[in-house]
Design a protein around this motif. Structure first.
Motif, PDB file in Angstrom:
ATOM      1  N   LEU A  16     -22.411 -25.196  -0.408  1.00 38.52           N
ATOM      2  CA  LEU A  16     -21.086 -26.688   0.144  1.00 38.52           C
ATOM      3  C   LEU A  16     -22.463 -27.697  -0.262  1.00 38.52           C
ATOM      4  O   LEU A  16     -21.436 -28.265  -1.008  1.00 38.52           O
ATOM      5  CB  LEU A  16     -20.797 -26.270   1.253  1.00 38.52           C
TER       6      LEU A  16
ATOM      7  N   VAL B 201     -20.074 -31.042   0.547  1.00 37.79           N
ATOM      8  CA  VAL B 201     -19.219 -30.823   1.755  1.00 37.79           C
ATOM      9  C   VAL B 201     -19.947 -30.334   2.512  1.00 37.79           C
ATOM     10  O   VAL B 201     -20.927 -30.448   2.660  1.00 37.79           O
ATOM     11  CB  VAL B 201     -18.332 -29.229   0.997  1.00 37.79           C
TER      12      VAL B 201
ATOM     13  N   ALA C 113     -20.182 -28.321   5.759  1.00 33.25           N
ATOM     14  CA  ALA C 113     -19.974 -26.724   5.753  1.00 33.25           C
ATOM     15  C   ALA C 113     -20.921 -26.840   7.485  1.00 33.25           C
ATOM     16  O   ALA C 113     -21.324 -27.130   7.691  1.00 33.25           O
ATOM     17  CB  ALA C 113     -21.195 -25.985   4.806  1.00 33.25           C
TER      18      ALA C 113
ATOM     19  N   LYS D 284     -24.632 -21.793  -7.445  1.00 36.51           N
ATOM     20  CA  LYS D 284     -23.685 -22.342  -7.541  1.00 36.51           C
ATOM     21  C   LYS D 284     -22.418 -22.869  -8.208  1.00 36.51           C
ATOM     22  O   LYS D 284     -21.663 -23.221  -7.811  1.00 36.51           O
ATOM     23  CB  LYS D 284     -24.442 -24.208  -7.338  1.00 36.51           C
TER      24      LYS D 284
ATOM     25  N   TYR E 116     -16.778 -21.127  -6.106  1.00 34.26           N
ATOM     26  CA  TYR E 116     -16.770 -22.876  -5.877  1.00 34.26           C
ATOM     27  C   TYR E 116     -16.135 -23.474  -6.753  1.00 34.26           C
ATOM     28  O   TYR E 116     -16.401 -24.762  -6.348  1.00 34.26           O
ATOM     29  CB  TYR E 116     -19.084 -22.873  -5.720  1.00 34.26           C
TER      30      TYR E 116
ATOM     31  N   LEU F  32     -14.027 -26.366  -5.051  1.00 24.24           N
ATOM     32  CA  LEU F  32     -14.154 -28.286  -4.762  1.00 24.24           C
ATOM     33  C   LEU F  32     -12.825 -29.058  -4.925  1.00 24.24           C
ATOM     34  O   LEU F  32     -13.303 -29.910  -4.010  1.00 24.24           O
ATOM     35  CB  LEU F  32     -15.639 -28.135  -5.668  1.00 24.24           C
TER      36      LEU F  32
ATOM     37  N   GLY G  25     -13.989 -32.112  -3.014  1.00 26.32           N
ATOM     38  CA  GLY G  25     -15.259 -31.863  -2.696  1.00 26.32           C
ATOM     39  C   GLY G  25     -15.870 -33.288  -3.910  1.00 26.32           C
ATOM     40  O   GLY G  25     -15.139 -33.283  -5.110  1.00 26.32           O
TER      41      GLY G  25
END
Length: 277
Positions: A76, A81, A83, A261, A266, A270, A275
């Motif tokens: 993240l 982000v 986290a 990822k 994810y 995002l 993000g």
């Protein structure tokens, strides 16, 4: 070797601050191990502040640790982000209502301190897998958890629930349909009124924040069924959400897939949290 290289690359994109206490040490219920969290800070800068995702681990309400999920914090943070991976107290030492209180206190700590790490107070999200998914759902739906610790408003702006367990424990424990269901009377107790107070499904209202919901095609029937009922209740309340069933996935791979990822969660998360700004 490829997995090790990928993880090393993720680690380079973040900074980890370990074992921060989110409950004051002088508090009578302070647990020196379980009242801790780790913060993963992106190394790249953000002019607007990083979105914040607080991850809550699973483990049937009686096991699990933030230290198992460093890969989620790293992934993240590398993607912009901030986290936060938390511990919380577990059964048999405490019951689920106290676990929910712990998680709320962790989010309150994040709300108070996130500016120290470049986080945006207007973009705090909760995420969890299995039992942690149920607790994350409760944080997003039950504003009373924050009111009783002095927050004027629920700071959670959305939730990402990954194969969540416990969305409707009132129904689950009333029916007792599966082998070994008696084990859950340890964390949840024997009072049906308590089962209901820790079941997020019963707190959904029009003002409930948006959610991303994920279930594995081959997960436990109870998780699949309760998540679909939860989604139906969100529809009825007019809450924005997305529900995806991931082909071939069992319960544990629903969280281990977050090592990568490019995972679908994810990819959805995002833009959901904003993000990469």
């Amino acid at each position: 070797m490829l997995a090790i290289s990928a993880y090393a690359s993720a680690a380079l994109g973040s900074r980890r601050i370990k074992d921060l206490a989110y409950v004051p040490a002088e508090s009578p219920d302070f647990d020196a191990v379980r009242h801790r969290l780790d913060v993963y800070v992106p190394r790249k800068k953000s002019a607007t502040g990083f979105p914040v995702v607080v991850f809550i681990h699973g483990g049937s309400w009686n096991s699990g640790s933030k230290n198992i999920y460093t890969f989620i914090g790293r992934r993240l943070a590398k993607q912009g982000v901030l986290a936060v991976i938390i511990n919380y107290r577990l059964a048999p030492n405490v019951a689920v209502p106290a676990m929910a209180d712990d998680c709320a206190r962790a989010v309150a700590w994040v709300h108070q301190h996130l500016a120290d790490y470049g986080g945006d107070p207007g973009r705090i999200y909760v995420m969890g897998h299995s039992a942690g998914g149920g607790l994350a759902g409760l944080l997003a739906t039950d504003d009373r958890l924050f009111a009783k610790i002095g927050l004027a408003a629920n700071p959670v702006k959305g939730a990402i629930l990954d194969d969540p367990a416990g969305l409707d424990m009132f129904d689950y424990l009333t029916k007792m349909e599966y082998p070994n269901d008696q084990q859950y009377l340890v964390p949840f107790g024997k009072d049906p009124a308590v089962w209901r107070t820790v079941s997020p499904l019963y707190f959904i209202e029009r003002q409930t924040p948006p959610m991303l919901l994920y279930i594995g095609e081959r997960t436990y029937p109870s998780i699949r069924n309760s998540t679909r009922r939860f989604a139906q209740r969100l529809t009825e309340a007019g809450v924005r959400y997305q529900l995806k069933e991931l082909p071939g996935k069992k319960h544990v791979p629903m969280v281990t897939q977050l090592f990568w990822k490019n995972n679908v969660i994810y990819r959805d998360l995002l833009p959901f949290v904003g993000g990469g700004r």
